[in-house]
Design a protein around this motif. Structure first.
Motif, PDB file in Angstrom:
ATOM      1  N   ARG A  68       0.847  -1.202   0.000  1.00 46.71           N
ATOM      2  CA  ARG A  68       0.000   0.000   0.000  1.00 46.71           C
ATOM      3  C   ARG A  68       0.873   1.240   0.000  1.00 46.71           C
ATOM      4  NH1 ARG A  68      -4.959  -2.015   3.632  1.00 46.71           N
ATOM      5  NH2 ARG A  68      -5.619  -3.579   2.143  1.00 46.71           N
ATOM      6  N   LEU A  69       0.890   1.915  -1.114  1.00 46.58           N
ATOM      7  CA  LEU A  69       1.788   3.049  -1.289  1.00 46.58           C
ATOM      8  C   LEU A  69       1.165   4.360  -0.861  1.00 46.58           C
ATOM      9  CD1 LEU A  69       3.263   2.116  -4.764  1.00 46.58           C
ATOM     10  CD2 LEU A  69       4.360   1.943  -2.529  1.00 46.58           C
ATOM     11  N   VAL A  70       0.012   4.676  -1.384  1.00 43.58           N
ATOM     12  CA  VAL A  70      -0.641   5.938  -1.051  1.00 43.58           C
ATOM     13  C   VAL A  70      -2.101   5.680  -0.760  1.00 43.58           C
ATOM     14  CG1 VAL A  70       0.898   7.459  -2.344  1.00 43.58           C
ATOM     15  CG2 VAL A  70      -1.041   6.442  -3.511  1.00 43.58           C
ATOM     16  N   GLY A  71      -2.623   6.439   0.174  1.00 42.67           N
ATOM     17  CA  GLY A  71      -4.025   6.338   0.522  1.00 42.67           C
ATOM     18  C   GLY A  71      -4.520   7.680   1.022  1.00 42.67           C
ATOM     19  N   THR A  72      -5.830   7.843   1.014  1.00 42.82           N
ATOM     20  CA  THR A  72      -6.418   9.102   1.448  1.00 42.82           C
ATOM     21  C   THR A  72      -7.838   8.839   1.930  1.00 42.82           C
ATOM     22  OG1 THR A  72      -6.662  11.432   0.826  1.00 42.82           O
ATOM     23  CG2 THR A  72      -7.393   9.803  -0.779  1.00 42.82           C
ATOM     24  N   PRO A  73      -8.336   9.637   2.858  1.00 39.92           N
ATOM     25  CA  PRO A  73      -9.713   9.443   3.315  1.00 39.92           C
ATOM     26  C   PRO A  73     -10.728   9.771   2.224  1.00 39.92           C
ATOM     27  CG  PRO A  73      -8.498  10.895   4.813  1.00 39.92           C
ATOM     28  CD  PRO A  73      -7.646  10.693   3.598  1.00 39.92           C
ATOM     29  N   LEU A  74     -11.639   8.862   1.993  1.00 40.19           N
ATOM     30  CA  LEU A  74     -12.707   9.090   1.026  1.00 40.19           C
ATOM     31  C   LEU A  74     -13.622  10.211   1.496  1.00 40.19           C
ATOM     32  CD1 LEU A  74     -14.342   8.384  -1.485  1.00 40.19           C
ATOM     33  CD2 LEU A  74     -15.410   6.530  -0.179  1.00 40.19           C
ATOM     34  N   GLY A  75     -13.841  10.291   2.796  1.00 39.02           N
ATOM     35  CA  GLY A  75     -14.736  11.308   3.339  1.00 39.02           C
ATOM     36  C   GLY A  75     -14.301  12.728   3.038  1.00 39.02           C
ATOM     37  N   ALA A  76     -12.995  12.954   2.900  1.00 45.96           N
ATOM     38  CA  ALA A  76     -12.507  14.288   2.563  1.00 45.96           C
ATOM     39  C   ALA A  76     -12.996  14.714   1.182  1.00 45.96           C
ATOM     40  CB  ALA A  76     -10.979  14.316   2.615  1.00 45.96           C
ATOM     41  N   LEU A  77     -13.145  13.767   0.274  1.00 40.77           N
ATOM     42  CA  LEU A  77     -13.650  14.070  -1.069  1.00 40.77           C
ATOM     43  C   LEU A  77     -15.170  14.090  -1.108  1.00 40.77           C
ATOM     44  CD1 LEU A  77     -11.284  11.782  -3.174  1.00 40.77           C
ATOM     45  CD2 LEU A  77     -11.071  14.232  -2.774  1.00 40.77           C
ATOM     46  N   ALA A  78     -15.786  13.240  -0.287  1.00 33.98           N
ATOM     47  CA  ALA A  78     -17.241  13.084  -0.316  1.00 33.98           C
ATOM     48  C   ALA A  78     -17.969  14.097   0.570  1.00 33.98           C
ATOM     49  CB  ALA A  78     -17.611  11.665   0.105  1.00 33.98           C
TER      50      ALA A  78
ATOM     51  N   PRO B 107      -5.789  13.533  -4.876  1.00 32.33           N
ATOM     52  CA  PRO B 107      -6.025  13.230  -3.472  1.00 32.33           C
ATOM     53  C   PRO B 107      -4.816  12.625  -2.747  1.00 32.33           C
ATOM     54  CG  PRO B 107      -6.868  11.440  -4.795  1.00 32.33           C
ATOM     55  CD  PRO B 107      -6.293  12.454  -5.749  1.00 32.33           C
ATOM     56  N   PHE B 108      -3.662  12.552  -3.434  1.00 29.88           N
ATOM     57  CA  PHE B 108      -2.510  11.882  -2.826  1.00 29.88           C
ATOM     58  C   PHE B 108      -1.325  12.826  -2.642  1.00 29.88           C
ATOM     59  CE2 PHE B 108      -4.622   8.258  -5.119  1.00 29.88           C
ATOM     60  CZ  PHE B 108      -5.156   7.692  -3.982  1.00 29.88           C
ATOM     61  N   GLU B 109      -1.536  13.901  -1.906  1.00 24.22           N
ATOM     62  CA  GLU B 109      -0.445  14.819  -1.609  1.00 24.22           C
ATOM     63  C   GLU B 109       0.640  14.074  -0.825  1.00 24.22           C
ATOM     64  OE1 GLU B 109      -3.651  15.221  -0.796  1.00 24.22           O
ATOM     65  OE2 GLU B 109      -4.341  17.223  -1.330  1.00 24.22           O
ATOM     66  N   TRP B 110       1.847  14.593  -0.862  1.00 25.99           N
ATOM     67  CA  TRP B 110       2.965  13.919  -0.202  1.00 25.99           C
ATOM     68  C   TRP B 110       2.768  13.797   1.309  1.00 25.99           C
ATOM     69  CZ3 TRP B 110       8.034  12.041  -1.448  1.00 25.99           C
ATOM     70  CH2 TRP B 110       8.200  11.775  -2.803  1.00 25.99           C
ATOM     71  N   TYR B 111       2.128  14.755   1.938  1.00 19.77           N
ATOM     72  CA  TYR B 111       1.988  14.704   3.392  1.00 19.77           C
ATOM     73  C   TYR B 111       1.072  13.571   3.854  1.00 19.77           C
ATOM     74  CZ  TYR B 111      -2.583  17.009   2.990  1.00 19.77           C
ATOM     75  OH  TYR B 111      -3.879  17.313   2.689  1.00 19.77           O
ATOM     76  N   ARG B 112       0.305  12.967   2.968  1.00 19.63           N
ATOM     77  CA  ARG B 112      -0.630  11.917   3.355  1.00 19.63           C
ATOM     78  C   ARG B 112       0.045  10.567   3.591  1.00 19.63           C
ATOM     79  NH1 ARG B 112      -5.744  13.487   3.472  1.00 19.63           N
ATOM     80  NH2 ARG B 112      -6.384  15.228   2.180  1.00 19.63           N
TER      81      ARG B 112
END
Length: 194
Positions: free
Chosen positions: A95-105, A158-163
């Motif tokens: 798992r390389l990059v991930g992000t919360p779906l709720g932030a987009l939804a 949705p995959f900024e480096w800080y995530r």
């Protein structure tokens, strides 16, 4: 955040049924993933249940590739073996990059979905709708190693480096860059700004 193993069974079953039509199948660790592309790129979804009132369900989505992920995890352990060498990692290495779906939804607290007094079927339908609107269009364009490399090199939603962890990401970029034929200096130059 509690892991997917703590998600109530009925809710997990409803989410699995709702995501199946979008091409996601439940994995043994209770996450969900689409079948790997011919290049080995995998799109995953993970749930995190928070049982404290108000009860909340976090949903994250991301992109995986086993070889790049394993190299990234190894680089992190070599970088600081005292901190990272002995700590078991719950997420699969790829798992390389991930992000919360709720932030987009546009969901609530911590980019999760409040689930108190809501039926599991309604929660599952809300998740599937958000995945269909926000995830499927994005991940449909990331199928090759070159596509994944391009995503990892950008510092964009949705995959900024800080995530995620920069060491894992830089090592994964190195792995992918070599496998798509980039010379070492091009890889170094691409990663240097981050």
């Amino acid at each position: 955040m509690s892991g997917a193993r703590n998600v109530p069974r009925l809710l997990l079953k409803e989410v699995a049924a709702a995501l199946e039509s979008l091409g996601y199948a439940q994995r043994p660790d209770r996450s969900f993933a689409r079948s790997a592309t011919p290049d080995g790129v995998v799109h995953w979804i993970e749930l995190a249940f928070m049982a404290r009132p108000p009860r909340n369900l976090g949903v994250a989505f991301g992109i995986s590739e086993r070889i790049a992920g394993e190299l990234g995890r190894d680089a992190l352990r070599r970088f600081d073996p005292v901190v990272y060498g002995a700590v078991p990692h719950r997420a699969p290495a790829e798992r390389l990059v991930g992000t919360p779906l709720g932030a987009l939804a546009g969901w609530t607290a911590r980019a999760g979905l409040l689930i108190d007094d809501v039926s599991p079927r309604v929660v599952a339908e809300e998740i599937a709708l958000a995945v269909e609107r926000h995830v499927v269009p994005f991940v449909s364009s990331v199928v090759t190693l070159s596509d994944l490399l391009a995503v990892l090199l950008r510092h964009e939603a949705p995959f900024e480096w800080y995530r995620g962890n920069g060491a894992i990401r830089a090592a994964a970029i190195s792995s992918l860059g070599i496998r798509v034929g980039w010379p070492a200096q091009r890889i170094r130059d691409a990663v240097a700004p981050f």
